[in-house]
Design a protein around this motif. Structure first.
Motif, short mmCIF file in Angstrom:
data_model
loop_
_atom_site.label_atom_id
_atom_site.label_comp_id
_atom_site.label_asym_id
_atom_site.label_seq_id
_atom_site.Cartn_x
_atom_site.Cartn_y
_atom_site.Cartn_z
N ALA A 153 0.84 -1.20 0.00
CA ALA A 153 0.00 0.00 0.00
C ALA A 153 0.87 1.25 0.00
CB ALA A 153 -0.92 -0.01 1.21
N ALA A 154 2.01 1.18 0.71
CA ALA A 154 2.91 2.34 0.77
C ALA A 154 3.46 2.66 -0.61
CB ALA A 154 4.05 2.07 1.75
N ALA A 155 3.83 1.63 -1.36
CA ALA A 155 4.38 1.85 -2.70
C ALA A 155 3.33 2.45 -3.63
CB ALA A 155 4.91 0.54 -3.27
N LYS A 156 2.09 1.94 -3.54
CA LYS A 156 1.01 2.48 -4.37
C LYS A 156 0.71 3.93 -4.00
CE LYS A 156 -1.26 -2.01 -5.03
NZ LYS A 156 -2.47 -2.81 -4.74
N GLY A 157 0.70 4.21 -2.70
CA GLY A 157 0.45 5.57 -2.26
C GLY A 157 1.51 6.52 -2.75
#
Length: 271
Positions: free
Chosen positions: A148-152
């Protein structure tokens, strides 16, 4: 959603509207806190089952929610969630979906207050078109193995400084917490919520003293009749207001310069 959940969501949306009628309530902060509660309920399956268990007393569930959330989020959020768990839900998942919807509505309300709602609606539409035309981008945003951090971070690099903060928050939440939905379905849902709020006219009402519920109802009905569209009232209190009340709808201020309309509002409020 089925009958019980639909009714519970409708009641929750009414409470949210009543809360955000008060312009002193920070709608963006409320959205952030409701989003945090959504994440909690999505993660803690046993908790949401307890909070939607029809065999448990409504007040006991509200007390449990209050104990868990108090001190973690503001009082307005605690009150909203407590009211929601008092209602009956067809499925425990419906509670999570509804809290998430309230978070999105609160963010859109913040955009409406700042005059950014039309831009947010347009940006959501254009982002959907970009994703539809860029297979690599869509794959990156929907890759289940990506964090999720990478997508954000990817979304912030794409939208940061180019889209309204509300648009960025809505899209980041959708992509990082899809909760089983397709990206297209999530964007469509957000666009519908934005359009719903845009089509609802907003009157900023400043009064010398707080209006009673009956006065608010009469004023809302009067303004709806005048403008021919449903009217949402954002209420504020300012003792310095001359004449007791001032109403602004868009760029139009209802005062002595449009005396006929003011007289009509006064007559309708008087019954």
């Amino acid at each position: 959603m089925n009958g019980a959940s639909r009714e519970a969501l409708a009641a929750a949306r009414e409470r949210l509207d009543a809360l955000t009628d008060n312009t002193s309530v920070d709608a963006a902060k409320l959205a952030e806190e409701l989003a945090a509660v959504t994440t909690l309920l999505q993660r803690e399956v046993s908790l949401r089952r307890v909070l939607t268990d029809p065999s448990q007393g409504a007040e006991a569930k509200a007390e449990l929610a209050g104990r868990l959330l108090r001190g973690q989020v503001g009082g307005e959020t605690v009150d909203l969630i407590s009211g929601m768990v008092r209602s009956r839900w067809s499925q425990s998942r419906d509670l999570v979906d509804s809290v998430e919807e309230l978070a999105n509505i609160a963010d859109l309300t913040a955009a409406q207050r700042s005059g950014d709602l039309d831009d947010v609606e347009d940006e959501l539409f254009r982002f959907g078109r970009i994703v539809a035309s860029d297979k690599e981008l869509r794959a990156a945003l929907t890759n289940r193995s990506a964090s999720a951090a990478a997508k954000g971070e990817l979304l912030r690099s794409l939208l940061g400084g180019k889209a309204r903060p509300t648009t960025e928050r809505l899209v980041v939440r959708l992509v990082t917490q899809p909760r089983g939905r397709s990206l297209e379905a999530g964007l469509e849902s957000l666009s519908k919520l934005a359009a719903e709020r845009r089509d609802r006219m907003v009157a900023v009402v400043t009064s010398a003293v707080p209006l009673s519920d009956q006065q608010k109802q009469r004023l809302g009905a009067a303004l709806t009749a005048i403008y021919g569209r449903p009217m949402h009232l954002n209420l504020d209190v300012d003792p310095t207001v001359l004449g007791g009340i001032a109403v602004r709808v868009g760029d139009e201020i209802i005062n002595g310069s449009v005396a006929e309309r003011l007289d009509e509002v006064s007559r309708r409020m008087a019954g």
